[in-house]
Enzyme design. Structure first.
Site, short mmCIF file in Angstrom:
data_model
loop_
_atom_site.label_atom_id
_atom_site.label_comp_id
_atom_site.label_asym_id
_atom_site.label_seq_id
_atom_site.Cartn_x
_atom_site.Cartn_y
_atom_site.Cartn_z
N ASP A 55 59.80 96.06 -38.18
CA ASP A 55 59.26 96.41 -39.49
C ASP A 55 60.12 95.77 -40.57
O ASP A 55 61.29 96.15 -40.75
CB ASP A 55 59.24 97.94 -39.64
CG ASP A 55 58.53 98.40 -40.89
OD1 ASP A 55 58.41 97.60 -41.85
OD2 ASP A 55 58.10 99.57 -40.93
N TYR A 152 54.48 91.60 -57.30
CA TYR A 152 54.06 90.62 -56.30
C TYR A 152 54.37 89.20 -56.79
O TYR A 152 54.91 88.39 -56.03
CB TYR A 152 52.56 90.77 -56.04
CG TYR A 152 52.01 89.76 -55.05
CD1 TYR A 152 52.17 89.96 -53.68
CD2 TYR A 152 51.34 88.62 -55.48
CE1 TYR A 152 51.66 89.04 -52.78
CE2 TYR A 152 50.84 87.70 -54.58
CZ TYR A 152 51.00 87.92 -53.23
OH TYR A 152 50.51 87.00 -52.34
N LYS A 156 56.90 86.46 -54.93
CA LYS A 156 56.47 85.14 -54.49
C LYS A 156 57.27 84.03 -55.17
O LYS A 156 57.46 82.96 -54.58
CB LYS A 156 54.98 84.97 -54.72
CG LYS A 156 54.10 85.90 -53.90
CD LYS A 156 54.06 85.52 -52.43
CE LYS A 156 54.97 86.27 -51.52
NZ LYS A 156 54.86 85.88 -50.10
#
Length: 255
Positions: A55, A152, A156
């Site tokens: 995980d 997000y 990135k």
């Protein structure tokens, strides 16, 4: 024939890339976050060499995944594909870290630092990285008001920074970042306008082409503009320092 590890390859773009590479005759090792997903992945791709589990929201499990990878033998290529999207609220991992950052940016850092150095590294980014902020003083979104899309985008951007940092510090490794496009995967959503059949081809090409540049950002097999912060050596060093501080994992070649 290359030996290739693809993180987050139980489904989605990771599985598509794995299928293509297996069909080309390469030895592909899959990755899933738990045993149940691993069983499903192997059922879908029975010709995969093996599958590793861990995980990536847990630093301890990510470190263990790196140990599994090294114990299995050296890889020619590692594709850092695993990621989560931007529609979740701010949640914390078992380590008390913000979930999107932990999986999308910190896990690739840990795996890159700990897996025996391959010949090639490919990092999945997004066109949304161009709107990312380098917020090294608030990576966990403690001071800022939570915005999932921004978190997000930031993560990135950090992936591109990591790819370009590796290209600079490890000249013997071909390290690049990829925008697969906004496509209708589970993460991208059904309304995504991109062509899903094209979304995995650039990372497959970067993994297998006889030679490619290093330190580039690609969209559909072509170099593409990227956030200017990604090429800043001072920001690169600061990002490595921040990740090292959070994980206790030093980055080889960085002092």
């Amino acid at each position: 024939m290359a030996r290739i590890l693809i993180t987050g390859s139980a489904d989605g773009l990771g599985q598509q890339a794995a299928a293509e590479l297996i069909n080309q005759g390469h030895a592909v090792v899959l990755h899933a976050r738990n045993e149940a997903r691993a069983a499903d992945a192997l059922a879908a791709l029975p010709k995969a060499e093996a599958i590793l589990t861990g995980d990536l929201s847990s630093i301890a499990e990510t470190r263990d995944l790196a140990e599994q990878a090294n114990a299995s033998g050296r890889f020619d290529v590692v594709i850092h594909n695993a990621a989560v999207g931007y529609q979740e609220p701010r949640i914390e991992t078992v380590d008390g870290l913000e979930h999107v950052f932990a999986i999308n940016a910190l896990a690739p850092y840990v795996l890159t630092a700990l897996i025996d150095r391959p010949d090639r590294l490919v990092y999945l980014s997004s066109g949304m990285h161009e709107g990312g902020d380098v917020a090294l003083d608030d990576l966990q979104w403690v001071r800022r008001r939570w915005r999932g899309a921004q978190a997000y985008s930031d993560s990135k951007l950090y992936d591109v920074i990591l790819a370009f940092t590796v290209a600079r510090l490890w000249p013997g490794v071909l390290s690049n970042a990829v925008d697969p496009g906004w496509v209708p995967t589970k993460m991208g959503g059904r309304g995504a306008p991109g062509d899903l059949s094209q979304a995995h081809l650039t990372q497959v090409w970067l993994a297998t082409a006889p030679s490619t540049p290093s330190g580039e950002y690609y969209y559909h097999l072509r170099t593409h503009r990227t956030h200017p912060a990604a090429s800043d050596p001072e920001l690169q060093a600061a990002f490595l320092d921040a990740c090292s501080s959070l994980t206790g994992v030093a980055f080889p070649g960085h002092s």
